[in-house]
Design a protein around this motif. Structure first.
Motif, PDB file in Angstrom:
ATOM      1  N   ASN A 193       0.810  -1.216   0.000  1.00 13.77           N
ATOM      2  CA  ASN A 193       0.000   0.000   0.000  1.00 13.77           C
ATOM      3  C   ASN A 193       0.847   1.271   0.000  1.00 13.77           C
ATOM      4  O   ASN A 193       0.337   2.354  -0.292  1.00 13.77           O
ATOM      5  N   ARG A 194       2.104   1.148   0.357  1.00 16.56           N
ATOM      6  CA  ARG A 194       3.012   2.295   0.283  1.00 16.56           C
ATOM      7  C   ARG A 194       3.627   2.422  -1.115  1.00 16.56           C
ATOM      8  O   ARG A 194       3.756   3.529  -1.641  1.00 16.56           O
ATOM      9  N   VAL A 195       3.981   1.292  -1.709  1.00  9.54           N
ATOM     10  CA  VAL A 195       4.692   1.285  -2.993  1.00  9.54           C
ATOM     11  C   VAL A 195       3.748   1.504  -4.173  1.00  9.54           C
ATOM     12  O   VAL A 195       4.045   2.291  -5.091  1.00  9.54           O
ATOM     13  N   TYR A 196       2.599   0.817  -4.167  1.00 12.74           N
ATOM     14  CA  TYR A 196       1.674   0.865  -5.303  1.00 12.74           C
ATOM     15  C   TYR A 196       1.233   2.293  -5.655  1.00 12.74           C
ATOM     16  O   TYR A 196       1.270   2.671  -6.845  1.00 12.74           O
ATOM     17  N   PRO A 197       0.817   3.128  -4.665  1.00 15.62           N
ATOM     18  CA  PRO A 197       0.390   4.484  -5.014  1.00 15.62           C
ATOM     19  C   PRO A 197       1.484   5.313  -5.676  1.00 15.62           C
ATOM     20  O   PRO A 197       1.193   6.145  -6.543  1.00 15.62           O
ATOM     21  N   VAL A 198       2.743   5.101  -5.284  1.00 16.23           N
ATOM     22  CA  VAL A 198       3.854   5.848  -5.890  1.00 16.23           C
ATOM     23  C   VAL A 198       3.960   5.498  -7.378  1.00 16.23           C
ATOM     24  O   VAL A 198       4.098   6.387  -8.235  1.00 16.23           O
ATOM     25  N   ILE A 199       3.868   4.199  -7.681  1.00 12.25           N
ATOM     26  CA  ILE A 199       3.925   3.741  -9.077  1.00 12.25           C
ATOM     27  C   ILE A 199       2.706   4.262  -9.840  1.00 12.25           C
ATOM     28  O   ILE A 199       2.820   4.719 -10.989  1.00 12.25           O
ATOM     29  N   LEU A 200       1.546   4.208  -9.187  1.00  8.62           N
ATOM     30  CA  LEU A 200       0.305   4.655  -9.824  1.00  8.62           C
ATOM     31  C   LEU A 200       0.357   6.143 -10.165  1.00  8.62           C
ATOM     32  O   LEU A 200      -0.038   6.548 -11.265  1.00  8.62           O
ATOM     33  N   VAL A 201       0.860   6.945  -9.246  1.00 14.93           N
ATOM     34  CA  VAL A 201       0.985   8.394  -9.486  1.00 14.93           C
ATOM     35  C   VAL A 201       1.924   8.652 -10.667  1.00 14.93           C
ATOM     36  O   VAL A 201       1.655   9.504 -11.526  1.00 14.93           O
ATOM     37  N   ALA A 202       3.011   7.890 -10.737  1.00  6.95           N
ATOM     38  CA  ALA A 202       3.974   8.053 -11.843  1.00  6.95           C
ATOM     39  C   ALA A 202       3.343   7.706 -13.186  1.00  6.95           C
ATOM     40  O   ALA A 202       3.599   8.370 -14.197  1.00  6.95           O
ATOM     41  N   LEU A 203       2.482   6.665 -13.195  1.00  2.47           N
ATOM     42  CA  LEU A 203       1.876   6.192 -14.444  1.00  2.47           C
ATOM     43  C   LEU A 203       0.595   6.934 -14.813  1.00  2.47           C
ATOM     44  O   LEU A 203       0.059   6.731 -15.904  1.00  2.47           O
TER      45      LEU A 203
END
Length: 311
Positions: A193-203
């Motif tokens: 839940n910490r890592v996924y949003p960072v990737i999602l924001v980038a994409l």
């Protein structure tokens, strides 16, 4: 040590330290909420009612207005409930659903702005093929793709919230539920839940912004190739409203990101206020921008008002 309070409701927070002034603070909030509802509701009505606005550009504008309306209707009940009646309790299911819609609609808004950039790109780069490229069916497919991208991409981080145990404080930092707020209260491994949003924001936000920037570089290149200064100004003028909305949206995104990332020592009320600016300023400004900068919208508003004034 906090007792196991997994089933206890979450507690929303207004403006800490300013609880006595909540009734006064609610006045500008209510005024802004009503303005957002009226402004975006009027845009939707005009685009539906005025056949001269049945074009791809205005269909995308309708998607933007609809998204802004949904964001407002998602946050307004809990925000006004806290400010008016100090109603802070919120069940887990209601909280997770609110977080899901808030974050999904933020991605949808970014995607709609990207679709609007594509519309302007086609209109200026290949004006003669505009209507054959952006047919009604293609606009509907783009709209469906935007909704699917926004709502499906938020399922992975929101679903785990339902089975996380919550044994810490159940006090949230806003008057609405946000994924990053809720996950911090979980007594579980929240690495995903910490890592996924960072990737999602980038994409999503970051990639959308880059594509919009690139499309406007190509648009500017095309416009500079037009011989007539009058025609150049006319072409650029059709993009002013969209550029303004893009700036309003991404400046608030960047501002919120900087406050959370670098404003560790800033007063908590600054973080909270910036969150409200992010959720309220774009929906408030978008109808204003299009009403001021778009002549067809102006004409429709004038016609609407003149019809209602007739005896």
């Amino acid at each position: 040590m906090w007792p196991n309070i997994s089933t206890a409701p979450f507690l929303l927070t207004g403006f800490p330290g300013l609880e006595a002034a909540h009734h006064w603070i609610s006045i500008p909030f209510f005024a802004v909420y009503i303005s957002v509802l009226l402004g975006n509701g009027t845009l939707l009505y005009l685009i539906k009612d005025d056949h001269s606005l049945h074009e791809p550009m205005y269909y995308f504008l309708a998607m933007l207005a609809g998204t802004d309306l949904m964001v407002t209707l998602t946050t307004m009940p809990t925000v006004m409930g806290v400010l008016w009646m100090n109603h802070r309790e919120m069940s887990h299911t209601a909280c997770f659903l609110q977080a899901y819609f808030i974050h999904s609609l933020s991605i949808v808004e970014s995607d709609v702005l990207l679709a609007m950039a594509y519309d302007r790109f086609i209109a200026i780069r290949t004006p003669l093929r505009y209507n054959s490229i952006l047919t009604n069916s293609r606009v509907m497919k783009v709209g469906l793709g935007v909704l699917l991208r926004g709502f499906l991409s938020l399922v992975p981080p929101i679903m785990p919230l339902y089975w996380f145990p919550y044994c810490r404080s159940h006090v949230l930092s806003h008057a609405f539920c946000l994924h990053q707020d809720v996950m911090k209260l979980a007594c579980a491994d929240i690495t995903f839940n910490r890592v996924y949003p960072v990737i999602l924001v980038a994409l999503t936000f970051f990639l959308d912004a880059l594509i919009i920037l690139f499309s406007y570089i190509l648009i500017l290149k095309t416009v500079m190739g037009i011989a007539s200064r009058k025609e150049r100004a006319k072409a650029l003028n059709t993009c002013v409203s969209h550029i303004s909305c893009v700036l309003v949206f991404y400046i608030t995104v960047i501002g919120l990101t900087f406050i959370h990332r670098f404003g560790k020592h800033a007063p908590h009320v600054v973080h909270i206020t910036m969150s409200y600016v992010y959720f309220l300023f774009p929906p408030f400004m978008n109808p204003v921008i299009y009403s001021i900068k778009t002549k067809q919208i102006q004409r429709s508003i004038i016609y609407l008002l003149s019809v209602h004034r007739r005896p």
